[in-house]
Design a protein around this motif. Structure first.
Motif, PDB file in Angstrom:
ATOM      1  N   GLY A 185       2.089  -2.815   1.026  1.00  0.00           N
ATOM      2  CA  GLY A 185       3.469  -2.752   1.516  1.00  0.00           C
ATOM      3  C   GLY A 185       3.672  -1.567   2.453  1.00  0.00           C
ATOM      4  O   GLY A 185       4.384  -1.660   3.457  1.00  0.00           O
ATOM      5  N   ILE A 186       3.026  -0.445   2.126  1.00  0.00           N
ATOM      6  CA  ILE A 186       3.125   0.720   3.018  1.00  0.00           C
ATOM      7  C   ILE A 186       2.458   0.407   4.352  1.00  0.00           C
ATOM      8  O   ILE A 186       3.003   0.697   5.421  1.00  0.00           O
ATOM      9  CB  ILE A 186       2.496   1.964   2.355  1.00  0.00           C
ATOM     10  N   LEU A 187       1.280  -0.243   4.305  1.00  0.00           N
ATOM     11  CA  LEU A 187       0.575  -0.585   5.555  1.00  0.00           C
ATOM     12  C   LEU A 187       1.418  -1.507   6.423  1.00  0.00           C
ATOM     13  O   LEU A 187       1.402  -1.412   7.651  1.00  0.00           O
ATOM     14  CB  LEU A 187      -0.761  -1.269   5.227  1.00  0.00           C
ATOM     15  N   HIS A 188       2.145  -2.416   5.788  1.00  0.00           N
ATOM     16  CA  HIS A 188       2.944  -3.387   6.539  1.00  0.00           C
ATOM     17  C   HIS A 188       4.387  -2.938   6.745  1.00  0.00           C
ATOM     18  O   HIS A 188       5.154  -3.613   7.430  1.00  0.00           O
ATOM     19  CB  HIS A 188       2.939  -4.736   5.805  1.00  0.00           C
ATOM     20  N   GLY A 189       4.765  -1.840   6.112  1.00  0.00           N
ATOM     21  CA  GLY A 189       6.145  -1.389   6.214  1.00  0.00           C
ATOM     22  C   GLY A 189       7.132  -2.301   5.513  1.00  0.00           C
ATOM     23  O   GLY A 189       8.302  -2.377   5.898  1.00  0.00           O
ATOM     24  N   THR A 190       6.665  -2.988   4.470  1.00  0.00           N
ATOM     25  CA  THR A 190       7.520  -3.950   3.772  1.00  0.00           C
ATOM     26  C   THR A 190       7.799  -3.517   2.337  1.00  0.00           C
ATOM     27  O   THR A 190       7.005  -2.817   1.714  1.00  0.00           O
ATOM     28  CB  THR A 190       6.833  -5.333   3.693  1.00  0.00           C
ATOM     29  N   ARG A 191       8.908  -3.996   1.820  1.00  0.00           N
ATOM     30  CA  ARG A 191       9.228  -3.794   0.408  1.00  0.00           C
ATOM     31  C   ARG A 191       8.201  -4.520  -0.482  1.00  0.00           C
ATOM     32  O   ARG A 191       7.766  -4.006  -1.501  1.00  0.00           O
ATOM     33  CB  ARG A 191      10.630  -4.344   0.145  1.00  0.00           C
ATOM     34  N   CYS A 192       7.813  -5.723  -0.032  1.00  0.00           N
ATOM     35  CA  CYS A 192       6.925  -6.582  -0.828  1.00  0.00           C
ATOM     36  C   CYS A 192       5.457  -6.219  -0.591  1.00  0.00           C
ATOM     37  O   CYS A 192       5.128  -5.429   0.289  1.00  0.00           O
ATOM     38  CB  CYS A 192       7.164  -8.041  -0.430  1.00  0.00           C
TER      39      CYS A 192
END
Ligand SMILES: [Zn+2]
Length: 240
Positions: A84-91
């Motif tokens: 999620g951190i790599l993608h900048g997403t909550r999920c």
């Protein structure tokens, strides 16, 4: 509980503690923690179950990097959801809200709705997983919690600016007082399949530490000294 000398400021830029691997994320990123590798431990601290709340990782890392290796008493997970951190997403990478994927009796297959950081309507849908505990990040963390047997867990999130402690524990009251955040018994909405729901069924007290919407330097200034005491076990109250 012993006194310790903080890492010299010139050296605190590098995370020098040994990373212990406890599994792999759905994308194959190592899931790691720092500190003791067997339990029971007093506290388990963790950050970024939601990948778009990475300020929690920065704050916890800042505390960890100030601690000499021999003073690290309580285990620390800097990123529960590295994908999620790599993608900048909550999920996570499968589109699952990891904080709704836990095999608690109230797990629900209904999508969870959340609001992003700039809006006020909970209308963005995420999956809770194909089944309870379907995600690698959930399964590996569950096994790690069973291995470390923490007396209590502290999980960092953003940006609600409160200390959520359903047990109104001495530790929760101390964190709230030290951080000047309100102590609340819940976050005001149902959270089926949450990590907190699972911990409650395992009788593991959990404190959800919601960092406030302040600039990161202010969060570091006011919260890292408190985290530092928790990771070194030099806080004045027990975990219960
Ligand atoms: Zn969160």
């Amino acid at each position: 509980m012993s006194d310790f000398r903080e890492v010299p400021r010139a050296d605190k830029g590098v995370l020098r503690h040994t990373a212990h691997r406890y599994g792999e994320s759905e994308l194959g990123v190592p899931l790691t923690f720092f500190g003791p590798t067997s339990g029971p431990v007093d506290l388990l601290l963790m950050a970024s179950m939601h990948g778009d709340e990475s300020d929690s990782t920065v704050a916890l890392s800042e505390a960890l990097r100030r601690v000499p290796a021999d003073a690290l008493v309580n285990p620390v997970i800097l990123a529960v959801n590295p994908d999620g951190i790599l993608h900048g997403t909550r999920c996570n990478a499968n589109g699952v809200d990891l904080n709704r994927n836990w095999p608690a009796s109230n797990w629900s297959p209904e999508p969870v709705r959340y609001k992003d950081h700039g809006h006020t309507v909970q209308d963005i849908e995420l999956s809770t997983g194909s089944a309870a505990g379907s995600e690698a990040e959930t399964r590996h963390l569950l096994a790690l919690v069973q291995r470390l047997q923490p007396r209590a867990i502290v999980s960092l999130h953003t940006p609600l600016g409160c200390i959520d402690d359903p047990h109104d524990s001495e530790l929760g009251r101390w964190i709230a007082a030290e951080t000047r955040l309100p102590l609340v018994p819940d976050v005001g909405y149902a959270t089926p399949g949450s990590f907190g729901s699972w911990c409650a069924e395992q009788r593991i007290p959990i404190i959800t530490w919601e960092l406030p919407t302040e600039p990161l330097p202010d969060v570091i200034a006011s919260h890292v000294p408190v985290l530092l005491k928790l990771v070194t076990g030099t806080h004045p109250v027990g975990a219960g």
